[in-house]
Scaffold this active site. Structure first.
Site, mmCIF file in Angstrom:
data_model
loop_
_atom_site.group_PDB
_atom_site.id
_atom_site.type_symbol
_atom_site.label_atom_id
_atom_site.label_comp_id
_atom_site.label_asym_id
_atom_site.label_seq_id
_atom_site.Cartn_x
_atom_site.Cartn_y
_atom_site.Cartn_z
ATOM 1 C CB CYS A 353 -4.176 -12.121 54.261
ATOM 2 S SG CYS A 353 -3.973 -11.290 55.779
ATOM 3 N NE ARG A 382 -8.564 -4.364 60.131
ATOM 4 C CZ ARG A 382 -7.924 -4.055 59.117
ATOM 5 N NH1 ARG A 382 -7.413 -3.009 58.838
ATOM 6 N NH2 ARG A 382 -7.378 -4.845 58.197
ATOM 7 C CD GLN A 400 -9.391 -5.618 54.463
ATOM 8 O OE1 GLN A 400 -9.310 -6.768 54.711
ATOM 9 N NE2 GLN A 400 -8.588 -4.669 54.809
ATOM 10 C CG ASP A 402 -8.223 -8.305 51.334
ATOM 11 O OD1 ASP A 402 -7.368 -7.864 50.740
ATOM 12 O OD2 ASP A 402 -8.125 -8.901 52.624
ATOM 13 C CG HIS A 404 -4.875 -12.273 50.056
ATOM 14 N ND1 HIS A 404 -5.907 -12.169 50.492
ATOM 15 C CD2 HIS A 404 -3.970 -11.542 50.569
ATOM 16 C CE1 HIS A 404 -6.002 -11.303 51.504
ATOM 17 N NE2 HIS A 404 -4.661 -10.700 51.592
ATOM 18 C CE LYS A 485 1.049 1.390 53.756
ATOM 19 N NZ LYS A 485 0.042 1.248 54.642
ATOM 20 C CG HIS A 531 -1.066 -8.870 51.734
ATOM 21 N ND1 HIS A 531 -1.876 -9.346 52.637
ATOM 22 C CD2 HIS A 531 -0.016 -9.591 51.734
ATOM 23 C CE1 HIS A 531 -1.126 -10.379 53.343
ATOM 24 N NE2 HIS A 531 -0.012 -10.406 52.938
#
Length: 658
Positions: A353, A382, A400, A402, A404, A485, A531
């Site tokens: 992000c 991670r 991910q 991902d 935004h 979320k 997100h």
RNA sequence: GCCGGCGUGGCGCAAUUGGUAGCGCACUCGACUUGUAAUCGAGCGGUUAGGGGUUCGAGUCCCCUCGCCGGCUCCA
């Protein structure tokens, strides 16, 4: 004795009954062998519970969800009794029913061995056969403390009950309100065999546990905190019949066959070379083929939905995560930094992000650009604790899908609604059908932002969720530190639920990064940020699909879609021509020209779960045809080559399973 | 990170009380040319996860490290 009037409720049907005062639920349901407990005035009770005037009584049968939970809870008691018979020094923790079974925690001098577990199961079986009666007895806190002086954990639970009321972790043992002890009594002598602090209810006697098994042992922290001592937990299962137990064990075996780690090796999809490190997967060509298709289709759909693609680096100076706050919350979960360029800390990227925010911030932004939807297959790292890495579902290096979404306040409801619809639609395309939504709210004690912001964001998500015609489940305190979320939970082919997509509203990061755009009236406004990860991570979604399909992926996803199998070597060139035609149309096809026999080639392709086998011998060649063999073993012979090609293309394009 | 279990050729397994590593599949080569789930034969392949110790002798016993598995805790 006077008579009392009670109502027997069975589903929608209510029946008035007049019985003697003091009549028990057991007497009310006399002769109904499957009834093991009752719900009286909405509360679960033992069958020995005496009824009062006006009671509404519902039978609880052994094969109902509540009934199974009671059987499992009672079985947990029996296992605990068995453990204390065999290991008199064992101290009791808690022993609740759980999904498909139960556990009981013990403080023992040494952990249980497999032989211990066998002995425990044997002893538990003897206890069940002996038909001990579960007998409920109300006690005061002080009486309980005196009786259970040798059970330090139980004493602690009594303390919790008096101080914290209905503490969730203690609820099965002490519940709320009055304290009860269950005595296990010998059916003949009435002698006390064992007792346990417990809210109940229980089955009338141990003989009402029709089938059970002790499964495994593992360590567990007392009351779920790693600061507390570790106890030894015994897991078991119990069912309403031997058949139900067998069926459950069969289900476990099926799940094991679907294990993506096993399929990954069998189908040559991916591996975890120890030379690279735990939780770091490599995808082999066939796994790579699946990933490519997954990603390509996702890209196409994202383009259609108005997303733009970005790319960002895998490492960054610490500044980004200091600003975002990730370092405050998750430094432990990040790989330690490297010191470079005279002292700057560089971290492997754990989240995409902040980088997407920098792209937004790279120049002045206009309201005309909103909603701005930035998408990336972003690989992050991670440092998951060593004990938690697990196949592809919990890894240290992951990608991910991902996105935004940056938008104006008034665009949020529409944007949330459309992103949810988009997400669900795409998941359906991958073959998942059964969803529910979960709304996770502010985590107490580890969140940034004001109450008002949280309330507003949560409400926005709730509204978007409620438009989707799906069940919505609350998950209080389950949100991320920067926002609430919605997660999409999907059921797979054997009924397991997986958390897939997450959608989060974030008021915080735009502030932290001081993001602005220029509104129509010329003022500077703060954008709002959503997100969104759809697969969650590609690796994990890959694993879920693999398990969902048990490795037999639908043709559009299958790494090898077609295998040509010649009857003899002579037919190889003919099949090579057919394969070329398919390959021209983008089909992943191989011809098995090895010197195995035809039957062996079929077996090989079958074990690789290839959707289409195309066989060709003299008969087919003479007719310009091929013969299909499908994964289920059925066949269709003499299909003209063009027809076969068209059929395969059609199935692949429609993304259907065969 | 914590507790327990496990670690034998690419994969699945075997090896009596410690006595010097074997089988199947896969792979390579050869023969065979076959209509819907395993053709036959030969061969290659292991410092028994790595390191240290006990012993005349260790895959087997002990210690450490690494990895995997089952849980707990955690999961931005």
């Amino acid at each position: 004795m006077s008579d009392v009037r009670v109502t027997v409720q069975r589903g929608q049907q209510a029946e008035e009954r007049v019985v003697r005062a003091g009549t028990t639920a057991a007497e009310l349901f006399d002769g109904e062998r499957s009834v093991i407990a009752a719900r009286v005035g909405g509360r679960q009770r033992d069958l020995a519970h005496p009824l009062a005037a006006g009671d509404v009584v519902e039978p609880i049968t052994v094969d109902s969800p509540d009934g199974r939970a009671i059987v499992r809870h009672s079985c947990a008691h029996v296992v605990a009794q068995a453990v204390q018979d065999l290991f008199p020094k064992a101290k009791l923790g808690i022993g609740p029913p759980i999904q498909d079974g139960f556990y009981y925690d013990f403080d023992v001098e040494r952990p249980f061995t497999p032989e211990d577990l066998k002995a425990v199961e044997k002893r538990a079986q003897e206890i069940i056969k002996s038909g001990q009666r579960f007998s409920r007895r109300v006690v005061t806190d002080d009486e309980a403390r005196a009786e259970l002086a040798d059970e330090p954990y139980k004493i602690e639970l009594i303390g919790l009950k008096s101080s914290a009321g209905d503490d969730a972790e203690a609820s099965v043992e002490v519940g709320a309100g009055e304290l009860t002890i269950y005595d296990n009594l010998d059916p003949k002598s009435g002698e006390l065999c064992w007792k346990d602090l417990c809210r109940g209810p229980h089955v009338p006697t141990t003989r009402h546990i029709p089938a059970f098994a002790v499964q495994r042992s593992a360590a567990a922290y007392w009351r779920g905190s790693e600061r507390n001592p570790q106890l030894q937990r015994i897991y078991g299962t119990a069912w309403e019949s031997r058949e139900a137990l067998k069926e459950y064990q069969h289900r476990l075996a099926e799940a094991e066959k679907r294990d993506h780690r096993r399929l990954g090796a069998e189908l040559d999809l991916f591996s975890f070379p120890t030379e690279i490190g735990p939780g770091l997967a490599v995808f082999h060509p066939k796994g790579g083929a699946i990933r490519t298709v997954m990603e390509d289709y996702s890209r196409r759909r994202h383009i259609e939905a108005g997303y733009e693609f970005v790319n960002t680096p895998h490492i960054t100076k610490s500044d980004l995560y200091e600003i975002s706050g990730h370092l405050d919350w998750f430094a432990d979960g990040m790989y330690p930094p490297m010191q470079l360029d005279g002292g700057a800390d560089y971290y492997l990227k754990p989240m995409n992000c902040p980088m997407h925010i920098l792209i937004f911030r790279s120049r002045g932004r206009s309201y005309r650009e909103l909603p701005l939807r930035l998408f990336e297959f972003g690989t992050v790292y991670r440092y998951e604790k060593s004990g938690v890495v697990h196949g592809l579902t919990r890894v240290r290096g992951l990608t991910q899908d991902d996105a935004h979404l940056f938008c104006a306040r008034e665009q949020l409801p529409e944007e949330l609604d459309s992103v949810l619809k988009f997400v669900l639609g795409l998941l359906r395309d991958y073959g998942l059908e059964d969803f529910y939504l979960e709304l996770s709210t502010r985590p107490e004690g580890k969140a940034i932002g004001s109450d008002e912001e949280w309330a507003e964001a949560t409400e926005l998500l709730r509204e978007a969720a409620s438009k989707q015609d799906l069940e919505l489940v609350m998950d209080e305190g389950g949100g991320a530190f920067y926002g609430p979320k919605i997660s999409v939970q999907a059921k797979d082919a054997i009924g397991r639920t997986w958390q897939l997509s997450t959608i989060q509203v974030d008021f915080q990061l735009p502030q932290r990064f001081d993001m602005t755009y220029q509104a129509a009236d010329g003022t500077r406004q703060r954008p709002f940020m959503i997100h969104r990860a759809l697969f969650g991570t590609i690796e994990r979604f890959f694993a879920i699909l693999l398990e969902h399909y048990a490795g037999a992926l639908p043709p559009w996803l299958a790494p090898v879609q077609v295998v040509g199998i010649p009857i003899t070597d002579e037919h190889v060139p003919y099949l090579a021509d057919v394969a070329a035609k398919l390959r021209e149309r983008g089909i992943r096809v191989e011809v098995d020209s090895s010197d195995d026999r035809m039957q062996k080639k079929i077996r090989t392709a079958q074990k690789q779960k290839v959707p289409f086998m195309l066989l060709a011998g003299d008969e087919d060649v003479s007719k310009g045809a091929v013969s299909f063999r499908f994964r289920d073993g059925t066949q269709r012979n003499g299909v003209p080559v063009d027809e076969a090609v068209a059929e395969i293309l059609d199935v692949v394009e429609r993304r259907v399973q065969v």
